[in-house]
Write an enzyme that holds these catalytic residues in place. Structure first.
Site, short mmCIF file in Angstrom:
data_model
loop_
_atom_site.label_atom_id
_atom_site.label_comp_id
_atom_site.label_asym_id
_atom_site.label_seq_id
_atom_site.Cartn_x
_atom_site.Cartn_y
_atom_site.Cartn_z
N ASP A 1 0.80 -1.23 0.00
CA ASP A 1 0.00 0.00 0.00
C ASP A 1 0.84 1.28 0.00
OD1 ASP A 1 0.92 -0.46 2.56
OD2 ASP A 1 -0.98 -0.04 3.56
N GLU B 1 14.49 -3.77 9.49
CA GLU B 1 15.37 -3.15 8.50
C GLU B 1 16.84 -3.31 8.92
OE1 GLU B 1 12.77 -1.72 9.93
OE2 GLU B 1 11.41 -1.00 8.36
#
Ligand SMILES: *[C@@H]1O[C@H](CO)[C@@H](O)[C@H](O)[C@H]1NC(C)=O
Length: 286
Positions: free
Chosen positions: A148, A233
C-alpha cells in the site's frame, strides 16, 4: 483532368509518408536493452511484496501493479500470507502483464512478536537465491515493497545505480513528514529519525535496496522474529553494510520518491440490517 491528378499525387505522397511512419514505428520498443556482451543495461529489480487478504487488497494491488507495469526489467515476487494461493491475487497477477512469482506462506505469529511479513520475505529470499544460482545474468537489485505504499518511477531509476546498498528518504513515516539519512560530502553521517533513533539503521523498509548478488554471497541473511519491533530493517542490513558504506541516492537524499502511505481500513455497513433491500453482491470480487 488536372484536379484529379493533383489529388492522386497528394494521395501518393500521403501513402509514402504513412508507409515511412509505419516503418519507423514498427521497430521494437526497447522493453529490455542489452549491452554488446548480452547482459541487460538495466539490472533486474526484484520487488518483494508480502500481502494478506482484506477488503482493500485488490484496490491496493491494482494501484501498485499498474505502477510496476511502467518499470523496465522488473520482477515482482508476491507472497501471500495464507495457507493457499487465492484466486484474487492469482488473477490480478496473470492479468497484469508483469513478470512475477507468486508464493504463499501462512504466518504463525510467536508470542511477543508483532512483526509482519517476516516469513513471507524470507520465503521470497529463498526463492531468489535459487533463481539467481541458475540465472546467467545475476545482476539485480532487491527492494522490499509494502503493497500500500506509493512509489514514484524515479525511485526505481535510482536503485539501479546501487553497488551494495543504496538509501533514500521516505515520505510520511515514523511520525514525520520525511524520514531520511543525513548526508554530508556524499556520505551518510546520521539520520533524522525520531522513532527509535537508537536503531542501527533507523530507516523504513521503503528507504533502501540491496544488490541481489549479495544474497548469494551471504546465504544466511534473512529477517528474524527475534528482534523487537522496528528492527527488521536493521536486521537485514547488518549482513551487508555499515553506515559508512551506505550509498545515498535521490540527489544525496534530498528528494522524496516513495511515501509510506497506509490505506484506511474501510467500514462497511451490515446490509442485513438495512431497511431497503440491496442486490446480493456476495459473489462479486471486490
Ligand atoms: C552528492 O554530493 C557529492 C559531494 O558533495 C557531490 O560530489 C555529488 O555530485 C552529489 N551528487 C548528486 C547526485 O547531487
Amino acid at each position: 483532368m488536372p484536379f484529379v491528378n493533383i489529388k492522386k499525387q497528394y494521395l501518393a505522397i500521403g501513402m509514402l509518408v504513412f508507409v515511412l511512419l509505419f516503418f519507423f514505428n514498427s521497430k521494437p520498443t526497447f522493453q529490455c536493452q542489452f549491452n554488446p556482451d548480452g547482459t541487460a543495461v538495466f539490472p533486474t529489480i526484484y520487488g518483494i511484496t508480502p500481502t494478506y487478504a482484506r477488503l482493500a487488497q485488490k484496490a491496493d494491488l491494482t494501484r501498485l501493479s499498474q505502477t510496476l507495469m511502467l518499470v523496465k526489467n522488473f520482477h515482482w515476487i508476491v507472497i501471500e500470507d495464507s495457507e493457499t494461493k487465492t484466486k484474487l491475487v492469482e488473477n490480478l497477477l496473470r492479468e497484469s502483464t508483469l513478470k512475477y512469482t507468486h508464493l504463499n506462506v501462512k504466518t504463525h505469529k510467536a508470542k511477543h512478536s508483532t512483526a509482519s511479513g517476516v516469513e513471507q520475505r524470507n520465503m521470497a529470499l529463498e526463492w531468489l537465491r535459487g533463481h539467481l544460482k541458475k540465472a546467467d545474468d545475476k545482476k539485480g537489485v532487491v527492494y522490499f515493497m509494502d503493497d500500500d505504499n506509493t512509489y514514484s518511477l524515479k525511485v526505481f531509476d535510482e536503485m539501479r545505480k546501487i553497488h551494495k546498498v543504496g538509501v533514500w528518504p521516505v515520505g510520511i513515516v515514523g511520525g514525520m513528514r520525511v524520514e531520511m539519512p543525513l548526508v554530508k560530502d556524499g556520505k551518510v553521517h546520521g539520520y533524522n529519525a525520531v522513532w527509535k533513533p537508537f536503531r542501527p539503521f533507523p530507516i523504513d523498509m521503503a528507504g533502501f535496496a540491496i544488490n541481489a548478488s549479495l544474497f548469494l554471497d551471504v546465504p544466511q541473511a534473512k529477517f528474524s522474529r527475534k528482534v523487537q519491533s522496528g528492527f527488521q530493517e536493521s536486521e537485514i542490513l547488518k549482513y551487508f553494510t555499515t553506515k559508512d558504506e551506505l550509498e545515498p541516492l535521490a540527489e544525496n537524499c534530498t528528494k522524496v520518491y516513495v511515501w509510506h502511505t497506509r490505506t484506511q481500513k474501510p467500514s462497511i455497513l451490515n446490509t442485513k440490517k438495512l431497511k431497503t433491500p440491496v442486490t446480493p453482491d456476495d459473489n462479486i470480487e471486490v
